[in-house]
Design a protein around this motif. Structure first.
Motif, PDB file in Angstrom:
ATOM      1  N   LEU A  44      -0.459 -11.373   3.116  1.00 45.85           N
ATOM      2  CA  LEU A  44       0.533 -10.348   2.793  1.00 45.85           C
ATOM      3  C   LEU A  44       1.801 -10.444   3.638  1.00 45.85           C
ATOM      4  N   PHE A  45       1.655 -10.866   4.879  1.00 46.33           N
ATOM      5  CA  PHE A  45       2.778 -10.824   5.819  1.00 46.33           C
ATOM      6  C   PHE A  45       2.999 -12.174   6.472  1.00 46.33           C
ATOM      7  N   ALA A  46       4.266 -12.501   6.685  1.00 47.19           N
ATOM      8  CA  ALA A  46       4.606 -13.731   7.403  1.00 47.19           C
ATOM      9  C   ALA A  46       4.050 -13.655   8.827  1.00 47.19           C
ATOM     10  N   ASP A  47       4.144 -12.482   9.439  1.00 44.00           N
ATOM     11  CA  ASP A  47       3.625 -12.303  10.801  1.00 44.00           C
ATOM     12  C   ASP A  47       2.867 -10.982  10.874  1.00 44.00           C
ATOM     13  N   GLU A  48       1.587 -11.025  10.531  1.00 44.29           N
ATOM     14  CA  GLU A  48       0.786  -9.795  10.527  1.00 44.29           C
ATOM     15  C   GLU A  48       0.605  -9.233  11.933  1.00 44.29           C
ATOM     16  N   HIS A  49       0.846 -10.065  12.964  1.00 43.57           N
ATOM     17  CA  HIS A  49       0.693  -9.604  14.347  1.00 43.57           C
ATOM     18  C   HIS A  49       1.806  -8.642  14.738  1.00 43.57           C
ATOM     19  N   ALA A  50       2.908  -8.631  14.001  1.00 40.42           N
ATOM     20  CA  ALA A  50       4.030  -7.735  14.290  1.00 40.42           C
ATOM     21  C   ALA A  50       3.804  -6.333  13.727  1.00 40.42           C
ATOM     22  N   LEU A  51       2.738  -6.145  12.970  1.00 43.27           N
ATOM     23  CA  LEU A  51       2.443  -4.829  12.391  1.00 43.27           C
ATOM     24  C   LEU A  51       2.052  -3.845  13.485  1.00 43.27           C
ATOM     25  N   PRO A  52       2.613  -2.647  13.467  1.00 43.14           N
ATOM     26  CA  PRO A  52       2.151  -1.618  14.399  1.00 43.14           C
ATOM     27  C   PRO A  52       0.671  -1.300  14.114  1.00 43.14           C
ATOM     28  N   ASP A  53      -0.045  -0.892  15.150  1.00 46.78           N
ATOM     29  CA  ASP A  53      -1.483  -0.636  15.010  1.00 46.78           C
ATOM     30  C   ASP A  53      -1.802   0.378  13.911  1.00 46.78           C
ATOM     31  N   ASP A  54      -0.983   1.433  13.788  1.00 51.24           N
ATOM     32  CA  ASP A  54      -1.247   2.452  12.761  1.00 51.24           C
ATOM     33  C   ASP A  54      -1.182   1.851  11.362  1.00 51.24           C
ATOM     34  N   ASP A  55      -0.161   1.025  11.129  1.00 54.48           N
ATOM     35  CA  ASP A  55      -0.002   0.397   9.821  1.00 54.48           C
ATOM     36  C   ASP A  55      -1.143  -0.583   9.556  1.00 54.48           C
ATOM     37  N   LYS A  56      -1.458  -1.390  10.554  1.00 55.86           N
ATOM     38  CA  LYS A  56      -2.537  -2.369  10.395  1.00 55.86           C
ATOM     39  C   LYS A  56      -3.856  -1.650  10.125  1.00 55.86           C
ATOM     40  N   SER A  57      -4.079  -0.562  10.835  1.00 54.49           N
ATOM     41  CA  SER A  57      -5.314   0.202  10.667  1.00 54.49           C
ATOM     42  C   SER A  57      -5.442   0.751   9.246  1.00 54.49           C
ATOM     43  N   LEU A  58      -4.352   1.301   8.708  1.00 55.26           N
ATOM     44  CA  LEU A  58      -4.388   1.832   7.340  1.00 55.26           C
ATOM     45  C   LEU A  58      -4.713   0.722   6.340  1.00 55.26           C
ATOM     46  N   LEU A  59      -4.084  -0.435   6.503  1.00 56.76           N
ATOM     47  CA  LEU A  59      -4.333  -1.554   5.586  1.00 56.76           C
ATOM     48  C   LEU A  59      -5.768  -2.071   5.719  1.00 56.76           C
ATOM     49  N   LEU A  60      -6.240  -2.206   6.953  1.00 52.92           N
ATOM     50  CA  LEU A  60      -7.613  -2.682   7.155  1.00 52.92           C
ATOM     51  C   LEU A  60      -8.627  -1.683   6.599  1.00 52.92           C
ATOM     52  N   ASN A  61      -8.329  -0.398   6.714  1.00 52.07           N
ATOM     53  CA  ASN A  61      -9.209   0.621   6.123  1.00 52.07           C
ATOM     54  C   ASN A  61      -9.268   0.474   4.607  1.00 52.07           C
ATOM     55  N   LEU A  62      -8.121   0.208   3.979  1.00 52.89           N
ATOM     56  CA  LEU A  62      -8.093  -0.007   2.534  1.00 52.89           C
ATOM     57  C   LEU A  62      -8.971  -1.211   2.172  1.00 52.89           C
ATOM     58  N   PHE A  63      -8.844  -2.289   2.920  1.00 54.26           N
ATOM     59  CA  PHE A  63      -9.630  -3.497   2.650  1.00 54.26           C
ATOM     60  C   PHE A  63     -11.127  -3.199   2.797  1.00 54.26           C
ATOM     61  N   GLU A  64     -11.498  -2.550   3.898  1.00 56.13           N
ATOM     62  CA  GLU A  64     -12.923  -2.276   4.144  1.00 56.13           C
ATOM     63  C   GLU A  64     -13.478  -1.261   3.144  1.00 56.13           C
ATOM     64  N   ARG A  65     -12.678  -0.287   2.765  1.00 56.21           N
ATOM     65  CA  ARG A  65     -13.113   0.685   1.755  1.00 56.21           C
ATOM     66  C   ARG A  65     -13.335  -0.037   0.421  1.00 56.21           C
ATOM     67  N   THR A  66     -12.457  -0.960   0.113  1.00 57.97           N
ATOM     68  CA  THR A  66     -12.602  -1.755  -1.114  1.00 57.97           C
ATOM     69  C   THR A  66     -13.887  -2.575  -1.041  1.00 57.97           C
ATOM     70  N   ARG A  67     -14.144  -3.194   0.110  1.00 58.14           N
ATOM     71  CA  ARG A  67     -15.378  -3.971   0.285  1.00 58.14           C
ATOM     72  C   ARG A  67     -16.598  -3.078   0.026  1.00 58.14           C
ATOM     73  N   ASP A  68     -16.589  -1.877   0.616  1.00 54.19           N
ATOM     74  CA  ASP A  68     -17.713  -0.948   0.446  1.00 54.19           C
ATOM     75  C   ASP A  68     -17.908  -0.578  -1.022  1.00 54.19           C
ATOM     76  N   LEU A  69     -16.808  -0.311  -1.728  1.00 56.16           N
ATOM     77  CA  LEU A  69     -16.911   0.093  -3.132  1.00 56.16           C
ATOM     78  C   LEU A  69     -17.366  -1.050  -4.028  1.00 56.16           C
ATOM     79  N   LEU A  70     -17.187  -2.282  -3.567  1.00 56.01           N
ATOM     80  CA  LEU A  70     -17.621  -3.436  -4.353  1.00 56.01           C
ATOM     81  C   LEU A  70     -19.058  -3.848  -4.039  1.00 56.01           C
ATOM     82  N   GLU A  71     -19.661  -3.233  -3.047  1.00 62.88           N
ATOM     83  CA  GLU A  71     -21.059  -3.544  -2.735  1.00 62.88           C
ATOM     84  C   GLU A  71     -21.925  -3.196  -3.944  1.00 62.88           C
ATOM     85  N   PRO A  72     -22.822  -4.099  -4.328  1.00 61.48           N
ATOM     86  CA  PRO A  72     -23.656  -3.831  -5.517  1.00 61.48           C
ATOM     87  C   PRO A  72     -24.474  -2.538  -5.406  1.00 61.48           C
TER      88      PRO A  72
END
Length: 174
Positions: A44-72
């Motif tokens: 998604l980002f050229a430099d994901e390390h430049a993301l502030p922690d709050d923003d990174k946390s929200l995005l990672l939560n979306l990813f993990e929530r998606t993973r959970d919802l895709l669990e059989p």
């Protein structure tokens, strides 16, 4: 939450919006349920390390929530596409759905580079490719109903692709 994710992506010059970013995540997770969220951020980002922690946390939560919802084991219809609310203009909803499909195809391609598609997944992928060509010049109840049908088809298609890749991986292990 959709608007918040979109704002983060725009603020940090991502090449995609929230719907497409979610499509990428879902595609990656359908092929490999253990997909790494860091790889997703890197896409998604050229430099994901430049993301502030709050923003990174929200995005990672979306990813993990998606993973959970895709669990059989999760209730089948808990999973949904990450799209604008129903009260947004119809053409924006259609455009987001088209972008989601593009992201999904990218995510599956990122995680599944060989041409060996299990079961009916190749047919489903062809359908999704066709949906990337959808016209966003829409209005009225008929188009709204068609969008709802496509949305439901995609929800089911995602679970089908997930199941086919899961079965294929299990078959390869035995």
């Amino acid at each position: 939450m959709y608007q918040a994710v979109n704002a983060i992506l725009e603020k940090h010059d991502a090449d995609v919006g929230a719907a497409e970013a979610h499509g990428v995540a879902v595609g990656m997770l359908c092929v490999e349920v253990k997909a790494d969220a860091a790889n997703w951020l890197h896409q998604l980002f050229a430099d994901e390390h430049a993301l502030p922690d709050d923003d990174k946390s929200l995005l990672l939560n979306l990813f993990e929530r998606t993973r959970d919802l895709l669990e059989p084991e999760t209730e089948e219809f808990a999973f949904d596409l990450f799209l604008p609310d129903d009260d947004e203009p119809l053409n924006e909803q259609v455009e987001a759905l088209r972008s989601w499909c593009e992201g999904f195809l990218f995510g599956v391609g990122y995680a599944q580079s060989n041409a060996d598609w299990p079961g009916d997944s190749a047919e489903v992928m062809r359908d999704i490719v066709e949906l990337t060509k959808i016209d966003s010049d829409v209005e009225g109840e008929e188009d709204e109903a068609a969008l709802l049908e496509i949305h439901e088809y995609l929800r089911a298609a995602v679970l089908t692709v997930r199941d086919l890749f899961s079965e294929d991986k299990n078959a390869q292990l035995h």
